[in-house]
Design a protein around this motif. Structure first.
Motif, short mmCIF file in Angstrom:
data_model
loop_
_atom_site.label_atom_id
_atom_site.label_comp_id
_atom_site.label_asym_id
_atom_site.label_seq_id
_atom_site.Cartn_x
_atom_site.Cartn_y
_atom_site.Cartn_z
N ASP A 67 0.84 -1.21 0.00
CA ASP A 67 0.00 0.00 0.00
C ASP A 67 0.87 1.26 0.00
O ASP A 67 0.56 2.23 -0.71
CB ASP A 67 -0.92 0.00 1.23
N LEU A 68 1.94 1.25 0.80
CA LEU A 68 2.82 2.40 0.86
C LEU A 68 3.55 2.61 -0.48
O LEU A 68 3.79 3.76 -0.89
CB LEU A 68 3.85 2.22 1.97
N GLU A 69 3.87 1.52 -1.14
CA GLU A 69 4.50 1.64 -2.46
C GLU A 69 3.53 2.23 -3.47
O GLU A 69 3.91 3.06 -4.30
CB GLU A 69 4.99 0.27 -2.92
N GLU A 70 2.27 1.83 -3.38
CA GLU A 70 1.26 2.37 -4.28
C GLU A 70 1.07 3.86 -4.07
O GLU A 70 0.76 4.61 -5.00
CB GLU A 70 -0.07 1.63 -4.06
N LEU A 71 1.28 4.33 -2.84
CA LEU A 71 1.15 5.75 -2.53
C LEU A 71 2.39 6.54 -2.94
O LEU A 71 2.41 7.77 -2.85
CB LEU A 71 0.93 5.94 -1.02
N GLY A 72 3.43 5.86 -3.41
CA GLY A 72 4.64 6.55 -3.85
C GLY A 72 5.63 6.82 -2.74
O GLY A 72 6.59 7.58 -2.94
N LEU A 73 5.44 6.19 -1.57
CA LEU A 73 6.34 6.42 -0.44
C LEU A 73 7.48 5.41 -0.39
O LEU A 73 8.52 5.68 0.19
CB LEU A 73 5.57 6.37 0.88
N LEU A 74 7.28 4.24 -0.97
CA LEU A 74 8.30 3.20 -1.00
C LEU A 74 8.53 2.77 -2.44
O LEU A 74 7.68 2.94 -3.31
CB LEU A 74 7.89 1.98 -0.17
N SER A 75 9.70 2.17 -2.65
CA SER A 75 9.98 1.57 -3.96
C SER A 75 10.68 0.25 -3.74
O SER A 75 11.24 -0.01 -2.66
CB SER A 75 10.87 2.50 -4.80
N SER A 76 10.66 -0.59 -4.77
CA SER A 76 11.29 -1.91 -4.70
C SER A 76 12.38 -1.96 -5.76
O SER A 76 12.09 -2.10 -6.95
CB SER A 76 10.26 -3.01 -4.95
N PRO B 291 12.64 3.75 1.00
CA PRO B 291 11.82 4.95 0.82
C PRO B 291 12.18 5.70 -0.45
O PRO B 291 13.34 5.75 -0.86
CB PRO B 291 12.15 5.78 2.07
N THR B 292 11.18 6.25 -1.09
CA THR B 292 11.41 7.16 -2.21
C THR B 292 11.79 8.53 -1.66
O THR B 292 11.77 8.75 -0.44
CB THR B 292 10.15 7.30 -3.06
N GLU B 293 12.11 9.46 -2.55
CA GLU B 293 12.40 10.82 -2.08
C GLU B 293 11.18 11.43 -1.40
O GLU B 293 11.30 12.13 -0.39
CB GLU B 293 12.85 11.70 -3.25
#
Length: 359
Positions: A61-70, A79-81
């Motif tokens: 869910d956090l990745e979908e929000l743009g907060l995490l990346s794989s 974490p993303t920027e």
């Protein structure tokens, strides 16, 4: 990429806790963080007490929000920027320096060399050593009062400008002049400036001279006027060579940026950062942004055009003179995963000490 949440109010409590612990783990290790790592750590420390499967769902869910990346094919997340910005603004717990740490910084700065910009060079070195990043200091423009300026021809097309300050110091600069410049024009330029420079700093002198030239009240021919303007510009920083507003940039500790290089992409990132640090004019412009607000400012990754490719963060703070005027900026630059909680108070306290140093 989808737009991330603007505040933590957009995340439920479970998502906040998973996000916080994941970012803290990533900043400590530099590696993508997996669900099993968080689950085990939570069991030991009383943090996230969820099963790996539940944590994976939250991470998705956090990745979908743009907060995490794989990254790549790794099962872990980082974490993303945007995620780092949310963490720094809303979740980061900034500690305070210990008495020993404060005393250590004070000792290093008080023992610095008091010549030219020696003290500020020591400040940059101290910041580098404490943060394990590169230390940055933007030195203020020289405000010493002027005593005398002379122009001495050294070769066709080049003239040595010699400036003597009231404190007894002397500085020299080479300026370009017309190849057919007669000696009488250099003498006239020297006499003209000496009548207007004495007892003033360059900012004051340049304003007065430029006003006279613009108003066509200066009794100078075209060649002499060019020498006068070039002579002032080379110290005031209005020429392309001198940098931004006559300030100088001191960088120490570039080698620290190589300590954690573990992969080819990390090496490429550091190479780009080294190139960025050589672009001093743009870097000076970036650091002057710190003067727009009081206290510590943090720039993460692409938030600054200069470091958008190298994936770096800058933590900076202004320092002031006896009149409470901002005269310079200091801070550190390093990878986006630097230890924000430790570096922020170091930069903040050092800026306060330097404020006392320059008064």
């Amino acid at each position: 990429m989808p737009d991330g949440p603007n505040t933590l109010l957009d995340l439920n409590q479970r998502s906040r806790e998973v996000f916080r612990q994941l970012v803290e783990t990533y900043l400590a290790t530099g590696d993508p963080v997996g669900s099993r790592t968080l689950s085990k750590a939570g069991s030991r420390t009383g943090g996230v007490t969820l099963s790996p499967a539940s944590i994976r769902n939250v991470m998705a869910d956090l990745e979908e929000l743009g907060l995490l990346s794989s990254p790549h094919t790794s099962a872990g997340r980082m974490p993303t920027e945007a995620g780092l910005r949310l963490f720094v603004d809303a979740l980061l717990q900034v500690g305070d320096l210990t008495d020993d740490e404060r005393a250590g910084i004070e000792s290093q700065l008080s023992g610095s060399n008091r010549t030219a910009d020696g003290p500020l060079a020591q400040v940059s070195q101290t910041l580098s050593g404490l943060s394990h990043c590169a230390g940055l200091v933007v030195a203020p423009k020289r405000q010493a009062r002027l005593k005398q300026l002379e122009f001495v021809p050294v070769s066709p097309g080049q003239t040595l400008a010699v400036i003597v300050f009231e404190d007894g110091s002397v500085e020299n600069r080479i300026i370009d002049t017309p190849r057919d410049m007669p000696a009488s024009s250099l003498t006239m330029a020297s006499n003209y400036l000496n009548a207007r420079l004495k007892g003033r700093n360059f900012d004051e002198a340049q304003r007065r001279v430029q006003q006279e030239i613009d108003a066509r009240r200066a009794e100078l021919d075209e060649l002499t006027t060019r020498v006068v303007e070039a002579g002032l510009a080379v110290w005031s920083g209005t020429d392309a060579v001198s940098g931004s507003a006559g300030r100088s940039l001191i960088v120490r500790g570039r080698a620290n940026l190589l300590e954690d290089v573990q992969a080819q992409e990390d090496l490429e990132r550091v190479r780009r950062l080294f190139n960025d640090l050589e672009t001093k004019e743009e870097l000076l412009q970036l650091l002057t942004l710190a003067e727009e607000a009081e206290g510590v400012r943090i720039f993460i990754g692409s938030e600054t055009k200069l470091f958008s490719l190298s994936g770096s963060s800058v933590i900076v703070s202004p320092y002031t003179n006896a009149e409470n005027q901002i005269v310079g900026v200091l801070g550190v630059v390093g990878p986006t995963r630097l230890n924000y909680a430790r570096v922020i108070p170091i930069v903040d306290y050092t800026a306060r000490l330097v404020t006392q140093l320059v008064r």
